[in-house]
Design a protein around this motif. Structure first.
Motif, PDB file in Angstrom:
ATOM      1  N   ARG A  60       1.903  10.140  -5.149  1.00 31.87           N
ATOM      2  CA  ARG A  60       2.821  10.463  -4.037  1.00 31.87           C
ATOM      3  C   ARG A  60       2.671   9.724  -2.629  1.00 31.87           C
ATOM      4  O   ARG A  60       1.527   9.709  -2.300  1.00 31.87           O
ATOM      5  N   LYS A  61       3.800   9.283  -2.113  1.00 28.91           N
ATOM      6  CA  LYS A  61       3.103   8.482  -1.043  1.00 28.91           C
ATOM      7  C   LYS A  61       3.603   9.339   0.323  1.00 28.91           C
ATOM      8  O   LYS A  61       4.671   9.757   0.442  1.00 28.91           O
ATOM      9  N   THR A  62       2.548   9.310   1.353  1.00 27.83           N
ATOM     10  CA  THR A  62       3.042  10.015   2.544  1.00 27.83           C
ATOM     11  C   THR A  62       2.538   9.040   3.745  1.00 27.83           C
ATOM     12  O   THR A  62       1.847   8.299   3.626  1.00 27.83           O
ATOM     13  N   GLY A  64      -1.443  -9.679   3.286  1.00 27.52           N
ATOM     14  CA  GLY A  64      -0.076  -8.953   3.561  1.00 27.52           C
ATOM     15  C   GLY A  64      -0.307  -7.386   4.072  1.00 27.52           C
ATOM     16  O   GLY A  64      -1.378  -6.863   4.395  1.00 27.52           O
ATOM     17  N   GLY A  65       0.849  -6.492   4.111  1.00 28.13           N
ATOM     18  CA  GLY A  65       0.828  -5.238   4.238  1.00 28.13           C
ATOM     19  C   GLY A  65      -0.213  -4.514   3.506  1.00 28.13           C
ATOM     20  O   GLY A  65      -0.827  -3.389   4.054  1.00 28.13           O
ATOM     21  N   SER A  66      -0.486  -4.654   1.985  1.00 31.14           N
ATOM     22  CA  SER A  66      -1.261  -3.943   1.556  1.00 31.14           C
ATOM     23  C   SER A  66      -2.724  -3.990   2.057  1.00 31.14           C
ATOM     24  O   SER A  66      -3.470  -3.043   2.009  1.00 31.14           O
ATOM     25  N   THR A  67      -3.152  -4.979   2.516  1.00 31.14           N
ATOM     26  CA  THR A  67      -4.545  -5.358   2.886  1.00 31.14           C
ATOM     27  C   THR A  67      -4.551  -4.651   4.372  1.00 31.14           C
ATOM     28  O   THR A  67      -5.685  -4.030   4.654  1.00 31.14           O
ATOM     29  N   ALA A 112       1.108 -21.365   4.450  1.00 32.98           N
ATOM     30  CA  ALA A 112       1.485 -22.371   3.570  1.00 32.98           C
ATOM     31  C   ALA A 112       1.294 -22.086   2.107  1.00 32.98           C
ATOM     32  O   ALA A 112       1.887 -22.865   1.148  1.00 32.98           O
ATOM     33  N   THR A 113       0.285 -21.003   1.738  1.00 31.78           N
ATOM     34  CA  THR A 113       0.296 -20.563   0.384  1.00 31.78           C
ATOM     35  C   THR A 113       1.347 -19.749  -0.095  1.00 31.78           C
ATOM     36  O   THR A 113       1.302 -19.337  -1.308  1.00 31.78           O
ATOM     37  N   LEU A 114       1.925 -19.004   0.881  1.00 31.52           N
ATOM     38  CA  LEU A 114       2.859 -17.830   0.690  1.00 31.52           C
ATOM     39  C   LEU A 114       4.088 -18.661  -0.583  1.00 31.52           C
ATOM     40  O   LEU A 114       4.767 -19.568   0.048  1.00 31.52           O
ATOM     41  N   CYS A 117      -9.350  -7.969   1.514  1.00 33.58           N
ATOM     42  CA  CYS A 117      -8.293  -8.925   0.889  1.00 33.58           C
ATOM     43  C   CYS A 117      -7.797  -8.166  -0.621  1.00 33.58           C
ATOM     44  O   CYS A 117      -8.476  -7.426  -0.912  1.00 33.58           O
ATOM     45  N   THR A 118      -6.802  -8.880  -1.163  1.00 36.58           N
ATOM     46  CA  THR A 118      -6.332  -8.357  -2.617  1.00 36.58           C
ATOM     47  C   THR A 118      -7.203  -9.385  -3.571  1.00 36.58           C
ATOM     48  O   THR A 118      -7.935 -10.419  -3.108  1.00 36.58           O
ATOM     49  N   PRO A 119      -7.206  -8.983  -4.778  1.00 36.54           N
ATOM     50  CA  PRO A 119      -7.806  -9.787  -5.725  1.00 36.54           C
ATOM     51  C   PRO A 119      -7.379 -11.298  -5.722  1.00 36.54           C
ATOM     52  O   PRO A 119      -8.017 -12.235  -6.013  1.00 36.54           O
ATOM     53  N   MET A 173       1.423  -4.564  13.371  1.00 35.20           N
ATOM     54  CA  MET A 173       1.937  -4.207  14.766  1.00 35.20           C
ATOM     55  C   MET A 173       2.536  -2.644  14.996  1.00 35.20           C
ATOM     56  O   MET A 173       3.173  -2.222  15.889  1.00 35.20           O
ATOM     57  N   THR A 174       1.941  -1.770  13.980  1.00 36.79           N
ATOM     58  CA  THR A 174       2.332  -0.414  13.842  1.00 36.79           C
ATOM     59  C   THR A 174       1.247   0.399  13.802  1.00 36.79           C
ATOM     60  O   THR A 174       0.447   0.401  13.234  1.00 36.79           O
ATOM     61  N   PRO A 175       1.544   1.714  14.398  1.00 33.23           N
ATOM     62  CA  PRO A 175       0.594   2.775  14.358  1.00 33.23           C
ATOM     63  C   PRO A 175       0.930   3.537  13.112  1.00 33.23           C
ATOM     64  O   PRO A 175       0.817   4.828  13.221  1.00 33.23           O
ATOM     65  N   PRO A 222      -2.786 -11.308   9.476  1.00 38.83           N
ATOM     66  CA  PRO A 222      -1.711 -11.353   8.522  1.00 38.83           C
ATOM     67  C   PRO A 222      -1.206 -12.334   7.745  1.00 38.83           C
ATOM     68  O   PRO A 222      -1.340 -13.611   8.282  1.00 38.83           O
ATOM     69  N   THR A 223      -0.715 -12.470   6.468  1.00 36.12           N
ATOM     70  CA  THR A 223      -0.316 -13.475   5.769  1.00 36.12           C
ATOM     71  C   THR A 223       1.060 -13.518   5.129  1.00 36.12           C
ATOM     72  O   THR A 223       1.161 -14.370   4.351  1.00 36.12           O
ATOM     73  N   THR A 224       1.761 -12.215   5.480  1.00 38.11           N
ATOM     74  CA  THR A 224       3.279 -11.992   5.109  1.00 38.11           C
ATOM     75  C   THR A 224       3.919 -11.582   6.274  1.00 38.11           C
ATOM     76  O   THR A 224       3.183 -11.450   7.209  1.00 38.11           O
ATOM     77  N   TYR A 225       5.137 -11.156   6.260  1.00 35.56           N
ATOM     78  CA  TYR A 225       5.826 -11.275   7.395  1.00 35.56           C
ATOM     79  C   TYR A 225       6.344  -9.642   7.314  1.00 35.56           C
ATOM     80  O   TYR A 225       7.189  -9.199   8.093  1.00 35.56           O
TER      81      TYR A 225
HETATM   82  P1  NAD Z   1       1.477  -7.427  -0.220  1.00 32.99           P
HETATM   83  O1  NAD Z   1       0.456  -7.437   0.851  1.00 32.99           O
HETATM   84  O2  NAD Z   1       1.329  -6.427  -1.220  1.00 32.99           O
HETATM   85  O3  NAD Z   1       1.267  -8.888  -0.782  1.00 32.99           O
HETATM   86  C1  NAD Z   1       2.011  -9.222  -2.081  1.00 32.99           C
HETATM   87  C2  NAD Z   1       1.122 -10.275  -2.838  1.00 32.99           C
HETATM   88  O4  NAD Z   1       1.308 -11.537  -1.990  1.00 32.99           O
HETATM   89  C3  NAD Z   1      -0.261  -9.869  -2.655  1.00 32.99           C
HETATM   90  O5  NAD Z   1      -0.571 -10.294  -4.290  1.00 32.99           O
HETATM   91  C4  NAD Z   1      -1.006 -10.786  -1.830  1.00 32.99           C
HETATM   92  O6  NAD Z   1      -2.188 -11.176  -2.073  1.00 32.99           O
HETATM   93  C5  NAD Z   1      -0.166 -12.101  -2.018  1.00 32.99           C
HETATM   94  N1  NAD Z   1       0.095 -12.993  -0.491  1.00 32.99           N
HETATM   95  C6  NAD Z   1       0.090 -12.220   0.521  1.00 32.99           C
HETATM   96  N2  NAD Z   1       0.053 -13.406   1.464  1.00 32.99           N
HETATM   97  C7  NAD Z   1      -0.165 -14.185   0.865  1.00 32.99           C
HETATM   98  C8  NAD Z   1      -0.122 -15.905   1.404  1.00 32.99           C
HETATM   99  N3  NAD Z   1       0.024 -16.065   2.495  1.00 32.99           N
HETATM  100  N4  NAD Z   1      -0.422 -16.766   0.215  1.00 32.99           N
HETATM  101  C9  NAD Z   1      -0.474 -16.389  -1.290  1.00 32.99           C
HETATM  102  N5  NAD Z   1      -0.407 -14.928  -1.443  1.00 32.99           N
HETATM  103  C10 NAD Z   1      -0.243 -14.102  -0.473  1.00 32.99           C
HETATM  104  O7  NAD Z   1       3.072  -7.388   0.402  1.00 32.99           O
HETATM  105  P2  NAD Z   1       3.602  -7.087   1.651  1.00 32.99           P
HETATM  106  O8  NAD Z   1       5.113  -7.021   1.389  1.00 32.99           O
HETATM  107  O9  NAD Z   1       3.085  -7.938   2.772  1.00 32.99           O
HETATM  108  O10 NAD Z   1       3.112  -5.701   2.028  1.00 32.99           O
HETATM  109  C11 NAD Z   1       3.481  -4.430   1.344  1.00 32.99           C
HETATM  110  C12 NAD Z   1       2.905  -3.239   1.629  1.00 32.99           C
HETATM  111  O11 NAD Z   1       2.897  -3.138   3.070  1.00 32.99           O
HETATM  112  C13 NAD Z   1       3.470  -1.843   1.042  1.00 32.99           C
HETATM  113  O12 NAD Z   1       2.231  -1.266   0.713  1.00 32.99           O
HETATM  114  C14 NAD Z   1       4.055  -1.585   2.366  1.00 32.99           C
HETATM  115  O13 NAD Z   1       4.317  -0.054   2.260  1.00 32.99           O
HETATM  116  C15 NAD Z   1       3.147  -1.795   3.507  1.00 32.99           C
HETATM  117  N6  NAD Z   1       3.696  -1.955   4.781  1.00 32.99           N
HETATM  118  C16 NAD Z   1       3.490  -0.971   5.672  1.00 32.99           C
HETATM  119  C17 NAD Z   1       3.897  -1.174   6.961  1.00 32.99           C
HETATM  120  C18 NAD Z   1       3.497  -0.005   8.148  1.00 32.99           C
HETATM  121  O14 NAD Z   1       3.819  -0.279   9.109  1.00 32.99           O
HETATM  122  N7  NAD Z   1       2.578   0.854   7.854  1.00 32.99           N
HETATM  123  C19 NAD Z   1       4.767  -2.091   7.204  1.00 32.99           C
HETATM  124  C20 NAD Z   1       5.125  -2.975   6.242  1.00 32.99           C
HETATM  125  C21 NAD Z   1       4.507  -2.918   5.000  1.00 32.99           C
END
Ligand code: NAD
Length: 369
Positions: free
Chosen positions: A138-140, A97-100, A160-162, A39-41, A127-129, A119-122
């Motif tokens: 530098r991002k690759t 979210g995507g970071s985790t 609900a918390t987003l 998870c994130t902090p 769903m991706t490889p 997942p907790t974001t959109y």
């Molecule tokens: P994120 O995962 O960085 O989340 C943003 C913030 O919202 C974080 O602090 C997180 O803890 C918080 N958060 C997330 N869900 C929450 C919830 N339900 N309730 C409360 N807080 C919540 O943001 P993101 O936009 O989901 O992901 C961005 C990252 O994902 C980028 O690094 C991007 O490059 C990567 N990404 C990769 C792919 C891929 O296919 N490889 C696709 C999309 C995004």
């Protein structure tokens, strides 16, 4: 109908409300003894809820690693892999979210461990490889079928918390995947169905979520229904992202995000209308633009008009790259990088003047046209 290729490679998906309770039985199919929970902090309490469900069911031991960060920095992955080895884990659960999810993918591809995403974001990464990683700023990005998670558990209740701002930004991030899937060089009729349905559903759900967040608590039921719709749409858009090649819009987001450390979802929000406007005049994108206009409310047959109308409803029109702290002097640098050697397929040829003007307009926060 044009010749097309369709490859279906998606993880096992469980979707619904309260599905988190199904986590123990999903984990049992992995035969894991000790799970690494990521998870994130900011989302430690959600990870602790996940841990409690696993512990109470008695299916596995677990340990939480809470240092996931945007753009998957490799020094954090190194620490997480070490932590996994110390705790002798044999399975990964990423909740966030995507970071985790990105951290989960990075550990899984290095160690071969199975990876279950919650997942907790959109954002759609589950769903991706595809894995994007950052080393020394530098991002690759790389694509490998082994990066695809083993299973995905979507629980609407976790949204609900987003915060409402991130709900809207992340929802538009999902729409962007579907938009580019419509005109992808390797698009196909199945993905186009997913893309249209994903956009249509999100265009209903996001304004409803924005509205109900501004109303009082009595709107909880419609809010839940809208959240369900939004997640369903985002899932479809995530399939689009994982299945076909993205184009100018995603390339720009990736390039600008890396160059100026811009927030992921917001960067997508700012650039999408301008990327659509750039591609709208391309004969190769005519069919895609017609499909897009058909699912955007108030488009009246014009995709750019439809996106602008959606942004007015979602109150995102005022966002700009300048507002996200990209320096004005970065416009040319961003343009050079976007037109650099790593070319990619886009329905309209990449012309320097046009791409520079696109970035300039996005920087200044002007309306797309
Ligand atoms: P994120 O995962 O960085 O989340 C943003 C913030 O919202 C974080 O602090 C997180 O803890 C918080 N958060 C997330 N869900 C929450 C919830 N339900 N309730 C409360 N807080 C919540 O943001 P993101 O936009 O989901 O992901 C961005 C990252 O994902 C980028 O690094 C991007 O490059 C990567 N990404 C990769 C792919 C891929 O296919 N490889 C696709 C999309 C995004």
């Amino acid at each position: 109908m044009d010749t097309f290729e369709y490859i279906s490679a998606t993880p096992r998906v469980l979707f619904g409300s309260g599905t988190l309770e199904q986590l123990p039985s999903m984990l049992q199919t992995f035969k894991t003894k000790t799970v690494l929970i990521l998870c994130t902090p900011q989302q430690v309490s959600t990870a602790e809820t996940v841990q409690k469900i696993i512990t109470d069911a008695g299916v596995a031991e677990s340990a939480i690693f809470s240092k996931a960060a945007m753009h998957t920095p490799t020094h954090i992955t190194d620490r997480a892999v070490l932590f996994a080895q110390e705790n002798k884990v044999d399975g990964i659960v990423s909740v966030g979210g995507g970071s985790t999810v990105g951290l989960g993918k990075a550990i899984s591809i290095r160690t071969g461990l199975p990876h279950l995403c919650i997942p907790t974001t959109y954002a759609g990464s589950e769903m991706t490889p595809i894995l994007g990683e950052t080393e020394n700023g530098r991002k690759t990005t790389r694509r490998d079928p082994k990066i695809l998670p083993t299973a995905v558990l979507y629980d609407v209740d976790l949204f609900a918390t987003l915060p409402v701002g991130l709900t809207v930004f992340s929802g538009i991030n999902a729409i962007a995947h579907a938009v580019e899937a419509l005109y992808a060089s390797n698009t196909n009729p199945v993905i186009q169905l997913f893309a249209c349905e994903g956009i249509r559903v999100l265009c209903e759900a996001l304004p409803a979520l924005l509205q109900s967040s501004e109303a009082s608590q009595q709107d909880l039921l419609p809010q839940k229904a809208a959240r369900e719709k939004a997640l369903y749409g985002a899932w479809l858009c995530g399939i689009c992202l994982g299945s076909v090649d993205m184009a100018l819009h995603h390339k720009l987001c990736h390039t600008l995000g890396g160059l100026f450390n811009l927030p992921h979802a917001e960067t997508h929000v700012v650039l999408l209308p301008h990327a659509v406007a750039y591609n709208a005049s391309a004969p190769a994108a005519a069919g895609a633009m017609a499909k897009l206009a058909s699912v955007l409310p108030d488009a009246e047959g014009d995709a750019v008009r439809g996106i602008n109308a959606l942004y007015r409803r979602l109150r995102t029109s005022q966002l700009s790259l300048g507002g996200l702290r990209m320096p004005e002097t970065g416009i040319d640098e961003a343009c050079d990088a976007a037109l650099g050697s790593n070319r990619y397929k886009n329905p309209r040829e990449l012309e320097r003047d046009g791409v520079r003007e696109l970035i300039r307009r996005a920087w200044a926060g002007e309306q797309a046209r």
